[in-house]
Write a protein that holds these residues in place. Sequence first.
Motif, short mmCIF file in Angstrom:
data_model
loop_
_atom_site.label_atom_id
_atom_site.label_comp_id
_atom_site.label_asym_id
_atom_site.label_seq_id
_atom_site.Cartn_x
_atom_site.Cartn_y
_atom_site.Cartn_z
N MET A 39 0.75 -1.25 -0.09
CA MET A 39 0.18 -0.16 0.05
C MET A 39 0.85 1.22 -0.02
O MET A 39 2.07 1.11 0.45
CB MET A 39 -0.81 0.07 1.40
N SER A 40 0.37 2.33 -0.34
CA SER A 40 1.01 3.70 -0.33
C SER A 40 0.96 4.15 1.09
O SER A 40 0.64 3.74 1.90
CB SER A 40 0.41 4.60 -1.22
N ILE A 41 1.80 5.33 1.14
CA ILE A 41 2.08 5.94 2.41
C ILE A 41 0.70 6.35 2.86
O ILE A 41 0.40 6.37 4.17
CB ILE A 41 3.40 7.22 2.27
N VAL A 42 0.09 7.12 2.07
CA VAL A 42 -1.26 7.50 2.41
C VAL A 42 -2.36 6.43 2.75
O VAL A 42 -3.08 6.72 3.97
CB VAL A 42 -1.99 8.32 1.15
N GLN A 43 -2.21 5.37 2.22
CA GLN A 43 -3.15 4.10 2.57
C GLN A 43 -2.67 3.74 3.69
O GLN A 43 -3.48 3.42 4.83
CB GLN A 43 -2.97 3.17 1.71
N ASN A 44 -1.46 3.62 4.06
CA ASN A 44 -0.72 3.05 5.36
C ASN A 44 -1.22 3.91 6.67
O ASN A 44 -1.63 3.56 7.67
CB ASN A 44 0.71 3.25 5.45
N ILE A 45 -1.13 5.31 6.67
CA ILE A 45 -1.49 6.10 7.59
C ILE A 45 -2.89 6.07 7.75
O ILE A 45 -3.56 6.05 8.78
CB ILE A 45 -1.22 7.72 7.24
N ALA A 46 -3.93 5.99 6.63
CA ALA A 46 -5.00 5.65 7.12
C ALA A 46 -5.53 4.43 7.55
O ALA A 46 -6.52 4.54 8.55
CB ALA A 46 -5.95 5.68 5.31
N GLU A 47 -5.10 3.48 7.34
CA GLU A 47 -5.22 2.16 8.12
C GLU A 47 -4.77 2.45 9.65
O GLU A 47 -5.69 1.89 10.41
CB GLU A 47 -4.50 0.97 7.47
N ILE A 48 -3.72 3.14 9.83
CA ILE A 48 -3.38 3.34 11.28
C ILE A 48 -4.28 4.10 12.01
O ILE A 48 -4.85 3.97 13.21
CB ILE A 48 -1.97 3.99 11.41
N LYS A 49 -4.94 5.41 11.28
CA LYS A 49 -5.89 6.06 11.97
C LYS A 49 -7.23 5.18 12.09
O LYS A 49 -8.11 5.54 13.04
CB LYS A 49 -6.27 7.13 11.07
N LYS A 50 -7.58 4.14 11.31
CA LYS A 50 -8.50 3.50 11.87
C LYS A 50 -8.44 2.59 12.89
O LYS A 50 -9.43 2.11 13.71
CB LYS A 50 -8.99 2.65 10.64
N THR A 107 10.82 13.58 0.38
CA THR A 107 9.93 13.38 -0.30
C THR A 107 8.99 12.43 0.20
O THR A 107 7.61 12.75 0.18
CB THR A 107 10.28 12.36 -1.86
N ALA A 108 9.32 11.29 0.81
CA ALA A 108 8.47 10.27 1.65
C ALA A 108 7.89 11.02 2.78
O ALA A 108 6.77 10.86 3.16
CB ALA A 108 9.15 9.23 2.09
N MET A 109 8.76 11.66 3.52
CA MET A 109 8.28 12.53 4.62
C MET A 109 7.28 13.49 4.36
O MET A 109 6.29 13.68 4.89
CB MET A 109 9.52 13.31 5.33
N LEU A 110 7.24 14.33 3.00
CA LEU A 110 6.26 15.15 2.55
C LEU A 110 4.88 14.54 2.29
O LEU A 110 3.67 15.15 2.59
CB LEU A 110 6.98 15.98 1.43
N GLU A 111 4.83 13.37 1.74
CA GLU A 111 3.81 12.39 1.44
C GLU A 111 3.10 12.20 2.81
O GLU A 111 1.81 12.37 2.93
CB GLU A 111 4.33 11.02 0.93
N ALA A 112 3.73 11.75 3.69
CA ALA A 112 3.04 11.72 5.09
C ALA A 112 2.47 12.74 5.62
O ALA A 112 1.47 12.79 6.35
CB ALA A 112 4.29 10.88 6.04
#
Length: 223
Positions: free
Chosen positions: A1-12, A31-36
């Motif tokens: 999964m993408s960084i965005v999807q991973n963070i969304a899963e954690i927030k769930k 760059t990865a940090m900025l995505e997060a």
Amino acid sequence: MSIVQNIAEIKKKIDINKVKLVAVTKNHSATAMLEAIAAGVTSVGENRVQEMLLKHPEILAAGKQVEWHLIGHLQTNKVRQAVPLADLIHSVDSERLAVEINKAAGKLGKRQDVLLQVNVADEESKFGIEPGQALQLAKQLSQLEHVRLCGLMTIAPYAEDPETARPVFREFYQLFGELKSLQLANTDIRWLSMGMTNDYLVAVEEGANMVRIGTGIFGSRQY
């Protein structure tokens, strides 16, 4: 999964209004940090002062403001570089280190927020003060004008089964309660930093209100 999807899963899985999520960015690019950050991360954690020095200006140049947490072992000779950038230092494990932080912060007119790192599982391979010495060190830190003790941090032994860490986290929560009950002057005891990618859900169940997640957000580290 993408960084965005991973963070969304954690927030769930955790309530980030009650549990601070620190995205651990060791060996990952700005760059990865900025995505997060774009996905809602407000706190980033670096293990090494040198990486923080390199990435900090890149994030600022992108117009982003985040909290910077230094979560790795801090050598006394790196304190003067770390203090200007770190909002919270997780890894104070000696009076000597705390005194050096106090000196550096004093020169900047800053009150440096710190956590005590405790080796609650008594692992020789990990840094941290012994649990039996933690409260005494906390009392010593409360006397330092430019240091503010804000809580405790620990790293549980890694195991495939996160349930293995539960007794460690439970013991650590008890120590946190003892520290709060001291009501030390010049402190703000509010953060219990425990739990990483493999075991953060157990940590939260046992009282953590700050978790440090790297692989669970960014994937495997790029060496």
